[in-house]
Design a protein around this motif. Structure first.
Motif, short mmCIF file in Angstrom:
data_model
loop_
_atom_site.label_atom_id
_atom_site.label_comp_id
_atom_site.label_asym_id
_atom_site.label_seq_id
_atom_site.Cartn_x
_atom_site.Cartn_y
_atom_site.Cartn_z
N GLY A 214 0.82 -1.21 0.00
CA GLY A 214 0.00 0.00 0.00
C GLY A 214 0.85 1.25 0.00
N ARG A 215 0.35 2.31 -0.65
CA ARG A 215 1.11 3.55 -0.75
C ARG A 215 1.41 4.14 0.61
NH1 ARG A 215 0.44 8.88 -0.49
NH2 ARG A 215 -1.77 8.64 0.07
N ARG A 216 0.43 4.14 1.52
CA ARG A 216 0.62 4.72 2.85
C ARG A 216 1.73 4.00 3.60
NH1 ARG A 216 -2.54 7.74 6.28
NH2 ARG A 216 -2.30 7.40 8.51
N ARG B 270 4.11 2.11 2.38
CA ARG B 270 5.39 2.30 1.70
C ARG B 270 6.00 3.65 2.08
NH1 ARG B 270 3.70 1.21 -2.86
NH2 ARG B 270 3.37 3.31 -3.71
N TRP B 271 5.15 4.69 2.16
CA TRP B 271 5.63 6.03 2.56
C TRP B 271 6.18 5.98 3.98
CZ3 TRP B 271 4.77 9.55 6.41
CH2 TRP B 271 5.19 10.87 6.18
#
Length: 360
Positions: free
Chosen positions: A102-104, A106-107
């Protein structure tokens, strides 16, 4: 009667080696096929963790039953994917974190680097009558939170070694930039302004990543306590829920009576939090009122006296006292783990026994 909900993060482990296994996605997929589990389990940052959230409950017997049911369901879904669940706040055996897709997430992994280490906590939500009461509660419960850390401490081992801490999870978690104790806010406006300023720095993505030790929930009409290790047994989680609800009720009554919060500084509260993580129930804690060293038993007794009227009104006083006495006598999760290691000289055996105790 205020309602209480509990979120627990359980470690997914290999049933033979005791090492964490990155199978959360598979376990969640199994849960999604089960109508009884569809709203219980949640995706988290780590793929070696399975998190569940109970429904809000007003009765502690009902909450105990639901925590037990959720743990058993988690174990069933884990077993179907070839692993087991353990209520351990850190892995006794060496592990590197595996992050969920997920992008969140990964950030977070890229932004925070080494701070994103695998730890499992227990969060308690207690209902409040609006944000004004919620901030008044946040301001007034601050000194008592380290005692909850000491009672729940369940993470003595890290990367195959004894850390000398009872709650090493707390030390790992404190590296997150938005985590820890906070100052007195005094108003909803001041609380919201600080949260908005924190988000505006770009260091956190949104309000949900403001990880105060106690905060207004971004999702529910609750105050959320975030200082506890996941407890080895379900009764420990219920004790946390009892004490958290009693702290909220006591703080709300103080606010209604015009009694202000203790003026303890964040610097001293950090010392109290560190001492609780280091000592657990085996040494001294800082007294929540005086912030001077006292035996852990005295700090626990001070908490029980502080919330005694609220516990009595909810019918929980006798149970809370009995559960606290049992922890002081038998030991929290950290003491149990060390005792098991002393008997077996095997961290794998420690994990195996903790898998069993998770479902008791």
């Amino acid at each position: 009667m205020r309602t209480v909900g509990v979120e627990e993060e359980l470690l997914l482990v290999d049933p033979d080696s005791g090492e964490p296994k990155a199978l959360a996605a598979a376990a969640l997929a199994r849960a999604e096929q089960d109508d009884t589990s569809v709203e219980v389990f949640e995706k988290e940052l780590y793929d070696q963790m399975l998190e569940f959230a109970t429904r809000p409950q007003s009765g502690m017997a009902e909450l105990r039953a639901e925590i037990g049911r959720c743990r058993r369901e988690a174990a069933r879904h884990a077993r179907d994917t070839g692993c087991a669940v353990a209520a351990l706040a850190t892995s006794p055996l060496p592990v590197g974190p595996s992050f969920a897709v997920g992008r969140r997430y990964r950030w977070m992994a890229e932004q925070y680097g080494v701070s994103t280490r695998l730890v499992c906590g227990c969060h308690v939500h207690v209902s409040v009558d609006g944000d004004e009461e919620g901030v008044a509660v946040v301001d007034r419960v601050r000194p008592w939170l380290p005692v909850l850390t000491a009672l729940s401490a369940n993470s003595p081992f890290w990367q195959g070694r004894d850390t000398a801490y009872n709650s090493y999870r707390s030390q790992v978690w404190s590296r997150w930039p938005s985590a820890g104790p906070v100052e007195v806010f005094g108003s909803v406006q001041a609380y919201r302004r600080q949260v908005a300023d924190m988000v505006a720095t770009g260091t956190v993505l949104d309000e949900a990543m403001v990880y105060y030790d106690v905060r207004l929930s971004a999702r529910y009409p609750t105050v959320e306590f975030r200082v506890a290790d996941v407890c080895l047994d379900a009764d420990g989680a219920v004790l946390l829920a009892m004490l958290a609800r009693a702290l909220v009720e006591t703080a709300a009554r103080e606010w209604q009576e015009g009694r202000g919060p203790a003026p303890h500084t964040v610097s001293l509260l950090r010392l109290a939090s560190w001492r609780a993580a280091r000592s657990g129930l085996t040494g001294e804690l800082l007294h929540p009122v005086t912030l001077r060293p006292v035996p852990a038993r005295d700090a626990v007794e001070a908490l029980l006296e502080h919330v005694g009227a609220a516990l009595a009104d909810s019918g929980d006083l006798e149970t809370a006292r009995a559960s606290s006495a049992s922890l002081l006598r038998e030991g929290n999760g950290a003491q149990v783990q060390r005792r098991l290691y002393g008997e077996t000289d095997s961290l794998r055996e420690v994990v195996a026994e903790c898998v069993r105790r998770t479902l008791v």
